[in-house]
Design a protein around this motif. Sequence first.
Motif, PDB file in Angstrom:
ATOM      1  N   TYR B  36       0.877  -1.163  -0.097  1.00  0.00           N
ATOM      2  CA  TYR B  36      -0.108   0.001  -0.005  1.00  0.00           C
ATOM      3  C   TYR B  36       0.940   1.305  -0.101  1.00  0.00           C
ATOM      4  N   GLN B  38       0.751   5.379   1.163  1.00  0.00           N
ATOM      5  CA  GLN B  38       0.163   6.315   1.858  1.00  0.00           C
ATOM      6  C   GLN B  38       0.644   7.618   1.749  1.00  0.00           C
ATOM      7  N   SER B  41      -2.038  12.290   6.076  1.00  0.00           N
ATOM      8  CA  SER B  41      -3.361  12.544   6.438  1.00  0.00           C
ATOM      9  C   SER B  41      -4.368  11.898   5.201  1.00  0.00           C
ATOM     10  N   GLN B  42      -4.018  10.804   4.678  1.00  0.00           N
ATOM     11  CA  GLN B  42      -5.129  10.095   3.731  1.00  0.00           C
ATOM     12  C   GLN B  42      -4.827   8.686   4.206  1.00  0.00           C
ATOM     13  N   GLY B  43      -5.839   7.841   3.756  1.00  0.00           N
ATOM     14  CA  GLY B  43      -5.869   6.338   3.966  1.00  0.00           C
ATOM     15  C   GLY B  43      -4.835   5.708   3.118  1.00  0.00           C
ATOM     16  N   PRO B  44      -4.449   4.785   3.391  1.00  0.00           N
ATOM     17  CA  PRO B  44      -3.557   3.895   2.502  1.00  0.00           C
ATOM     18  C   PRO B  44      -4.216   3.644   1.300  1.00  0.00           C
ATOM     19  N   PHE B  46      -4.013   0.788  -2.223  1.00  0.00           N
ATOM     20  CA  PHE B  46      -3.681  -0.468  -2.841  1.00  0.00           C
ATOM     21  C   PHE B  46      -2.502  -0.068  -3.884  1.00  0.00           C
ATOM     22  N   TYR B  87       3.996   0.501   2.310  1.00  0.00           N
ATOM     23  CA  TYR B  87       3.981  -0.446   3.486  1.00  0.00           C
ATOM     24  C   TYR B  87       3.632  -1.647   3.013  1.00  0.00           C
ATOM     25  N   LEU B  89       1.853  -5.572   3.744  1.00  0.00           N
ATOM     26  CA  LEU B  89       1.414  -6.056   4.606  1.00  0.00           C
ATOM     27  C   LEU B  89       0.980  -7.726   4.365  1.00  0.00           C
ATOM     28  N   PHE B 102       0.703  -4.750   9.211  1.00  0.00           N
ATOM     29  CA  PHE B 102       1.387  -3.957   8.224  1.00  0.00           C
ATOM     30  C   PHE B 102       2.992  -3.763   8.743  1.00  0.00           C
ATOM     31  N   GLY B 103       3.803  -3.658   7.798  1.00  0.00           N
ATOM     32  CA  GLY B 103       5.277  -3.520   8.159  1.00  0.00           C
ATOM     33  C   GLY B 103       5.391  -1.940   8.751  1.00  0.00           C
TER      34      GLY B 103
END
Lengths: 115, 112
Positions: B36, B38, B41-44, B46, B87, B89, B102-103
């Motif tokens: 992922y 990121q 201030s945002q979501g991860p 894919f 990241y 996962l 998550f790493g």
Amino acid sequence: DTEVTQTPKHLVMGMTNKKSLKCEQHMGHRAMYWYKQKAKKPPELMFVYSYEKLSINESVPSRFSPECPNSSLLNLHLHALQPEDSALYLCASSQGLAGGENEQFFGPGTRLTVL
Amino acid sequence: LAKTTQPISMDSYEGQEVNITCSHNNIATNDYITWYQQFPSQGPRFIIQGYKTKVTNEVASLFIPADRKSSTLSLPRVSLSDTAVYYCLVGDPYNQGGKLIFGQGTELSVKP
């Protein structure tokens, strides 16, 4: 629609308050997740709902209470939080269960500050 | 328990290929490997997922050796907009003792 929405974007609350975070997806996904992310750290899984039933609780304190009213909605009810609970709370969804061949779609998160 | 290890940070220049490796020595038979991206201030978001050998999509490639104890995310010709945390996962929380972990994330900085 490939979006996961979360409200509110920001939330400030006192330690005696009760508040709720909301997450919504309209992709027909049957698995939904809550994560907590502290600054400069990876997301940590809190809860997993599968087919609207709680399937995983990663030993989260009871001051966090998840709810899945229907297949599109996920709530996280907050009560008597501590300042160390301040974090970015992320919601995600997936077609099947993550860990297998399923990607998670994440929302933008709710930035929570507990005073 | 599939614990993952990634480099904390990497620097690159625009137009270069970037390879980020994740170690996951205790990966279980049923575990997939997912990467992922990121932004602050945002979501991860894919990027790519694989089980073994090589997977390629329009944005990245994922190389997984036969023993599956590591994986390498390859980003071809990075641009400034690829500056983000990446990241890996690994895990299946539905297997006994399994966890979705998550790493620690690799902070990639792309310079002009």
